[in-house]
Design a protein around this motif. Structure first.
Motif, PDB file in Angstrom:
ATOM      1  N   ASP A   1      19.141  49.373  90.431  1.00 40.00           N
ATOM      2  CA  ASP A   1      18.546  49.065  91.733  1.00 40.00           C
ATOM      3  C   ASP A   1      18.812  47.627  92.167  1.00 40.00           C
ATOM      4  O   ASP A   1      17.960  46.963  92.731  1.00 40.00           O
TER       5      ASP A   1
ATOM      6  N   GLU B   1      25.718  42.548  96.125  1.00 44.76           N
ATOM      7  CA  GLU B   1      27.054  43.097  95.964  1.00 44.76           C
ATOM      8  C   GLU B   1      27.695  42.535  94.707  1.00 44.76           C
ATOM      9  O   GLU B   1      27.583  41.344  94.431  1.00 44.76           O
TER      10      GLU B   1
ATOM     11  N   ARG C   1      23.201  51.933  87.475  1.00 41.75           N
ATOM     12  CA  ARG C   1      22.405  53.023  88.053  1.00 41.75           C
ATOM     13  C   ARG C   1      21.951  52.636  89.456  1.00 41.75           C
ATOM     14  O   ARG C   1      21.620  51.493  89.700  1.00 41.75           O
ATOM     15  N   TRP C   2      21.906  53.580  90.317  1.00 41.92           N
ATOM     16  CA  TRP C   2      21.306  53.482  91.657  1.00 41.92           C
ATOM     17  C   TRP C   2      21.910  52.439  92.583  1.00 41.92           C
ATOM     18  O   TRP C   2      21.667  52.489  93.764  1.00 41.92           O
ATOM     19  N   SER C   3      22.612  51.498  92.126  1.00 38.72           N
ATOM     20  CA  SER C   3      23.031  50.350  92.926  1.00 38.72           C
ATOM     21  C   SER C   3      24.303  50.657  93.714  1.00 38.72           C
ATOM     22  O   SER C   3      25.413  50.455  93.209  1.00 38.72           O
ATOM     23  N   PRO C   4      24.173  51.113  94.964  1.00 41.95           N
ATOM     24  CA  PRO C   4      25.343  51.549  95.724  1.00 41.95           C
ATOM     25  C   PRO C   4      26.296  50.425  96.112  1.00 41.95           C
ATOM     26  O   PRO C   4      27.462  50.669  96.406  1.00 41.95           O
ATOM     27  N   ARG C   5      25.838  49.188  96.081  1.00 45.17           N
ATOM     28  CA  ARG C   5      26.713  48.071  96.484  1.00 45.17           C
ATOM     29  C   ARG C   5      27.441  47.452  95.291  1.00 45.17           C
ATOM     30  O   ARG C   5      28.125  46.459  95.435  1.00 45.17           O
TER      31      ARG C   5
ATOM     32  N   SER D   1      23.093  58.371  88.453  1.00 47.81           N
ATOM     33  CA  SER D   1      22.425  58.295  89.760  1.00 47.81           C
ATOM     34  C   SER D   1      23.237  57.477  90.759  1.00 47.81           C
ATOM     35  O   SER D   1      22.706  56.638  91.469  1.00 47.81           O
ATOM     36  N   ARG D   2      24.550  57.712  90.792  1.00 49.62           N
ATOM     37  CA  ARG D   2      25.452  56.978  91.682  1.00 49.62           C
ATOM     38  C   ARG D   2      25.984  57.870  92.803  1.00 49.62           C
ATOM     39  O   ARG D   2      26.853  57.476  93.542  1.00 49.62           O
ATOM     40  N   ASN D   3      25.485  59.100  92.878  1.00 42.73           N
ATOM     41  CA  ASN D   3      25.925  60.058  93.889  1.00 42.73           C
ATOM     42  C   ASN D   3      27.433  60.332  93.784  1.00 42.73           C
ATOM     43  O   ASN D   3      28.105  60.525  94.787  1.00 42.73           O
TER      44      ASN D   3
ATOM     45  N   ASN E   1      24.189  62.992  89.081  1.00 39.63           N
ATOM     46  CA  ASN E   1      25.184  62.786  90.127  1.00 39.63           C
ATOM     47  C   ASN E   1      25.433  64.118  90.815  1.00 39.63           C
ATOM     48  O   ASN E   1      24.590  65.013  90.747  1.00 39.63           O
TER      49      ASN E   1
END
Length: 185
Positions: free
Chosen positions: A36, A40, A59-63, A83-85, A107
């Motif tokens: 989380d 960037e 985990r979770w951190s899309p940037r 959990s990175r989609n 995912n």
């Protein structure tokens, strides 16, 4: 960093940086957990001297972006991309020589690539809670594979047969309540 402390196990320091936990052993970064994180990052490019890194968890951190230079991390043994989609396994993953544990839980991965067979040191692969329907026969070629997790995966008939062959070879299924690999184990 706040939270820096000596854990009393040799020269180990731990720092917490707003969603990033880092372990430094003998002056080298050996473990990074990112969960989380709002900023960037480009990994491993934004890490100063990542050559001793053996554990990376994102985990979770899309940037947070993982670059292809991750394949240069010769000591990386444990890699979490949870959990990175993710819709598919990133190509660089199967180019990380020496990787022993791969976590792809939570995912949107539907199939594992055949190139997974190139991970000759892989001992564990975790793909829990993905819409995984297909696993490659190449998993049967992995001589040191010990544990897999395909729970909550709607495997097709052929993949169920491959999974059974893995179990017949002695590969175990992950027990969720009792098996974890953590930063400070």
């Amino acid at each position: 960093p706040n939270g820096k402390k000596n854990l009393g196990r040799g020269n180990i320091r731990v720092g917490n940086y707003e969603g990033i936990r880092i372990q430094i052993t003998d002056g080298q970064i050996t473990k990074i957990e990112i969960g989380d994180y709002k900023g960037e990052l480009i990994l491993p490019d934004d890490i100063k001297n990542p050559s001793y890194l053996d554990y990376l968890e994102v985990r979770w951190s899309p940037r947070v972006v993982i670059s292809n230079s991750i394949t240069n991390l010769k000591n990386l043994k444990t890699f979490h991309l949870e959990s990175r989609n993710l819709k598919k396994v990133p190509p660089y993953v199967t180019q990380i020589n020496g990787l022993e544990y791969l976590f792809l839980d939570h995912n949107s991965i539907e199939e594992l690539p055949d190139s997974i067979r190139t991970l000759k040191s892989l001992k564990g692969i975790y793909v829990y809670n993905n819409p995984l329907t297909s696993i490659p026969e190449g998993l049967l070629e992995l001589k040191v594979l010990e544990i897999v997790d395909f729970k909550k995966a709607p495997l097709n008939n052929k993949s169920q047969e491959i999974f059974q062959k893995l179990k017949d070879k002695g590969v175990r299924e992950r027990l969720h309540q009792s098996f974890t690999i953590g930063l400070y184990d």
